[in-house]
Design a protein around this motif. Structure first.
Motif, PDB file in Angstrom:
ATOM      1  N   GLU A  17       0.821  -1.212   0.000  1.00 51.93           N
ATOM      2  CA  GLU A  17       0.000   0.000   0.000  1.00 51.93           C
ATOM      3  C   GLU A  17       0.858   1.268   0.000  1.00 51.93           C
ATOM      4  OE1 GLU A  17      -2.798  -3.135   1.497  1.00 51.93           O
ATOM      5  OE2 GLU A  17      -0.715  -2.664   1.878  1.00 51.93           O
ATOM      6  N   MET A  18       2.019   1.240   0.667  1.00 51.97           N
ATOM      7  CA  MET A  18       2.886   2.424   0.714  1.00 51.97           C
ATOM      8  C   MET A  18       3.302   2.834  -0.700  1.00 51.97           C
ATOM      9  SD  MET A  18       4.410   4.810   2.448  1.00 51.97           S
ATOM     10  CE  MET A  18       4.807   4.443   4.136  1.00 51.97           C
ATOM     11  N   ALA A  19       3.668   1.862  -1.517  1.00 49.60           N
ATOM     12  CA  ALA A  19       4.079   2.170  -2.890  1.00 49.60           C
ATOM     13  C   ALA A  19       2.924   2.731  -3.715  1.00 49.60           C
ATOM     14  CB  ALA A  19       4.648   0.922  -3.557  1.00 49.60           C
ATOM     15  N   LEU A  20       1.707   2.379  -3.365  1.00 51.37           N
ATOM     16  CA  LEU A  20       0.538   2.890  -4.080  1.00 51.37           C
ATOM     17  C   LEU A  20       0.121   4.270  -3.584  1.00 51.37           C
ATOM     18  CD1 LEU A  20      -1.611  -0.375  -4.148  1.00 51.37           C
ATOM     19  CD2 LEU A  20      -0.326   0.623  -6.050  1.00 51.37           C
ATOM     20  N   VAL A  21       0.232   4.496  -2.285  1.00 53.48           N
ATOM     21  CA  VAL A  21      -0.261   5.740  -1.683  1.00 53.48           C
ATOM     22  C   VAL A  21       0.690   6.912  -1.914  1.00 53.48           C
ATOM     23  CG1 VAL A  21      -0.882   6.865   0.494  1.00 53.48           C
ATOM     24  CG2 VAL A  21      -1.644   4.548   0.039  1.00 53.48           C
ATOM     25  N   HIS A  22       1.969   6.664  -1.886  1.00 48.15           N
ATOM     26  CA  HIS A  22       2.939   7.766  -1.988  1.00 48.15           C
ATOM     27  C   HIS A  22       2.718   8.624  -3.239  1.00 48.15           C
ATOM     28  CE1 HIS A  22       6.694   9.972  -1.812  1.00 48.15           C
ATOM     29  NE2 HIS A  22       6.745   9.612  -0.531  1.00 48.15           N
ATOM     30  N   PRO A  23       2.587   8.049  -4.439  1.00 45.58           N
ATOM     31  CA  PRO A  23       2.346   8.903  -5.609  1.00 45.58           C
ATOM     32  C   PRO A  23       0.982   9.602  -5.584  1.00 45.58           C
ATOM     33  CG  PRO A  23       2.643   6.595  -6.263  1.00 45.58           C
ATOM     34  CD  PRO A  23       2.828   6.671  -4.794  1.00 45.58           C
ATOM     35  N   ILE A  24       0.006   8.996  -4.906  1.00 42.94           N
ATOM     36  CA  ILE A  24      -1.301   9.655  -4.777  1.00 42.94           C
ATOM     37  C   ILE A  24      -1.147  10.935  -3.958  1.00 42.94           C
ATOM     38  CG2 ILE A  24      -3.617   9.458  -3.762  1.00 42.94           C
ATOM     39  CD1 ILE A  24      -3.316   7.844  -6.329  1.00 42.94           C
ATOM     40  N   VAL A  25      -0.460  10.843  -2.832  1.00 41.83           N
ATOM     41  CA  VAL A  25      -0.243  12.029  -1.997  1.00 41.83           C
ATOM     42  C   VAL A  25       0.513  13.092  -2.784  1.00 41.83           C
ATOM     43  CG1 VAL A  25       0.893  12.930   0.084  1.00 41.83           C
ATOM     44  CG2 VAL A  25      -0.362  10.767   0.183  1.00 41.83           C
ATOM     45  N   ASP A  26       1.563  12.694  -3.499  1.00 35.57           N
ATOM     46  CA  ASP A  26       2.320  13.658  -4.307  1.00 35.57           C
ATOM     47  C   ASP A  26       1.427  14.357  -5.327  1.00 35.57           C
ATOM     48  OD1 ASP A  26       4.634  12.988  -2.948  1.00 35.57           O
ATOM     49  OD2 ASP A  26       5.421  11.703  -4.560  1.00 35.57           O
ATOM     50  N   THR A  27       0.586  13.595  -6.005  1.00 34.68           N
ATOM     51  CA  THR A  27      -0.307  14.171  -7.015  1.00 34.68           C
ATOM     52  C   THR A  27      -1.322  15.117  -6.387  1.00 34.68           C
ATOM     53  OG1 THR A  27      -0.056  12.213  -8.406  1.00 34.68           O
ATOM     54  CG2 THR A  27      -1.985  13.611  -8.832  1.00 34.68           C
ATOM     55  N   VAL A  28      -1.890  14.720  -5.252  1.00 40.41           N
ATOM     56  CA  VAL A  28      -2.866  15.564  -4.562  1.00 40.41           C
ATOM     57  C   VAL A  28      -2.217  16.885  -4.146  1.00 40.41           C
ATOM     58  CG1 VAL A  28      -4.255  15.784  -2.455  1.00 40.41           C
ATOM     59  CG2 VAL A  28      -4.346  13.672  -3.805  1.00 40.41           C
ATOM     60  N   LEU A  29      -1.036  16.814  -3.589  1.00 36.14           N
ATOM     61  CA  LEU A  29      -0.361  18.040  -3.138  1.00 36.14           C
ATOM     62  C   LEU A  29       0.025  18.935  -4.315  1.00 36.14           C
ATOM     63  CD1 LEU A  29       1.816  16.653  -0.214  1.00 36.14           C
ATOM     64  CD2 LEU A  29      -0.419  17.800  -0.102  1.00 36.14           C
ATOM     65  N   GLU A  30       0.473  18.339  -5.410  1.00 33.98           N
ATOM     66  CA  GLU A  30       0.799  19.129  -6.605  1.00 33.98           C
ATOM     67  C   GLU A  30      -0.445  19.832  -7.138  1.00 33.98           C
ATOM     68  OE1 GLU A  30       2.667  16.543  -9.453  1.00 33.98           O
ATOM     69  OE2 GLU A  30       4.282  16.043  -8.040  1.00 33.98           O
ATOM     70  N   HIS A  31      -1.553  19.094  -7.193  1.00 38.84           N
ATOM     71  CA  HIS A  31      -2.803  19.693  -7.686  1.00 38.84           C
ATOM     72  C   HIS A  31      -3.274  20.801  -6.743  1.00 38.84           C
ATOM     73  CE1 HIS A  31      -6.694  20.138  -9.537  1.00 38.84           C
ATOM     74  NE2 HIS A  31      -7.252  19.991  -8.349  1.00 38.84           N
ATOM     75  N   ALA A  32      -3.220  20.539  -5.453  1.00 41.16           N
ATOM     76  CA  ALA A  32      -3.658  21.543  -4.470  1.00 41.16           C
ATOM     77  C   ALA A  32      -2.845  22.828  -4.618  1.00 41.16           C
ATOM     78  CB  ALA A  32      -3.534  20.984  -3.060  1.00 41.16           C
ATOM     79  N   ALA A  33      -1.554  22.691  -4.787  1.00 40.48           N
ATOM     80  CA  ALA A  33      -0.702  23.872  -4.960  1.00 40.48           C
ATOM     81  C   ALA A  33      -1.042  24.607  -6.258  1.00 40.48           C
ATOM     82  CB  ALA A  33       0.767  23.465  -4.953  1.00 40.48           C
ATOM     83  N   SER A  34      -1.316  23.866  -7.309  1.00 42.63           N
ATOM     84  CA  SER A  34      -1.582  24.504  -8.609  1.00 42.63           C
ATOM     85  C   SER A  34      -2.891  25.281  -8.637  1.00 42.63           C
ATOM     86  CB  SER A  34      -1.568  23.464  -9.734  1.00 42.63           C
ATOM     87  OG  SER A  34      -2.733  22.675  -9.715  1.00 42.63           O
ATOM     88  N   VAL A  35      -3.860  24.896  -7.788  1.00 45.20           N
ATOM     89  CA  VAL A  35      -5.138  25.613  -7.767  1.00 45.20           C
ATOM     90  C   VAL A  35      -5.272  26.540  -6.561  1.00 45.20           C
ATOM     91  CG1 VAL A  35      -6.307  23.821  -9.108  1.00 45.20           C
ATOM     92  CG2 VAL A  35      -6.436  23.759  -6.596  1.00 45.20           C
ATOM     93  N   GLY A  36      -4.257  26.612  -5.736  1.00 45.73           N
ATOM     94  CA  GLY A  36      -4.302  27.493  -4.571  1.00 45.73           C
ATOM     95  C   GLY A  36      -5.192  26.979  -3.459  1.00 45.73           C
ATOM     96  N   ALA A  37      -5.241  25.674  -3.280  1.00 41.80           N
ATOM     97  CA  ALA A  37      -6.086  25.082  -2.233  1.00 41.80           C
ATOM     98  C   ALA A  37      -5.476  25.289  -0.855  1.00 41.80           C
ATOM     99  CB  ALA A  37      -6.271  23.585  -2.488  1.00 41.80           C
ATOM    100  N   ALA A  38      -6.336  25.594   0.105  1.00 40.93           N
ATOM    101  CA  ALA A  38      -5.915  25.696   1.503  1.00 40.93           C
ATOM    102  C   ALA A  38      -6.239  24.406   2.253  1.00 40.93           C
ATOM    103  CB  ALA A  38      -6.604  26.871   2.186  1.00 40.93           C
ATOM    104  N   GLU A  39      -7.184  23.622   1.711  1.00 40.28           N
ATOM    105  CA  GLU A  39      -7.557  22.366   2.345  1.00 40.28           C
ATOM    106  C   GLU A  39      -8.179  21.421   1.319  1.00 40.28           C
ATOM    107  OE1 GLU A  39     -10.354  20.650   5.980  1.00 40.28           O
ATOM    108  OE2 GLU A  39     -10.404  22.780   5.502  1.00 40.28           O
ATOM    109  N   VAL A  40      -7.736  20.176   1.358  1.00 42.90           N
ATOM    110  CA  VAL A  40      -8.315  19.112   0.548  1.00 42.90           C
ATOM    111  C   VAL A  40      -9.133  18.251   1.499  1.00 42.90           C
ATOM    112  CG1 VAL A  40      -7.827  17.062  -0.853  1.00 42.90           C
ATOM    113  CG2 VAL A  40      -6.428  19.130  -1.126  1.00 42.90           C
TER     114      VAL A  40
END
Length: 125
Positions: free
Chosen positions: A3-26
């Motif tokens: 699961e760690m190998a699956l979750v790590h890229p998900i977290v990276d993608t979520v954080l990249e997307h959040a930063a690109s749209v100016g999110a304060a909370e997901v």
């Protein structure tokens, strides 16, 4: 614990997307996961929470849609569900062929949606 190998890229993608749209909370991350991935949901959520700690996604919930194994019969083309633990499901209900099929679904792993709960003040016009 794969699961760690699956979750790590998900977290990276979520954080990249959040930063690109100016999110304060997901608040949520929607995933589609096939039964063949053999993941344990509680581990997925725990690892996501651990990896996202101190970020805009630290309180986000994983919303998982499960996709069962289905196979397509090589003889008649019928698609049917297959339970790998129950050999009575290994025969095509369309033509009666036994173990003559190929995998149709059940190995999916996709990030479908990232739900932003609120945006940073600077991102709001």
């Amino acid at each position: 614990m794969h699961e760690m190998a699956l979750v790590h890229p998900i977290v990276d993608t979520v954080l990249e997307h959040a930063a690109s749209v100016g999110a304060a909370e997901v608040s949520a991350v929607h995933l589609t996961i096939g039964d063949g991935r053999d993941v344990i949901e509680d581990y997925m959520q725990g690892l996501f929470t651990f990896l996202a700690r101190g970020t805009v996604a630290e309180n986000a919930k994983l919303v998982i849609t499960h996709v069962p194994y289905t196979v397509r019969c090589n003889e008649c083309g019928h698609v049917f569900p297959l339970n790998v633990r129950d050999s009575s499901t290994w025969t095509c209900p369309g033509c009666g062929a036994h173990r003559n099929y190929h995998l149709h679904s059940g190995m999916e792993f996709t990030l479908d949606q990232i739900v932003v709960a609120r945006f940073a003040d600077s991102a709001v016009a």
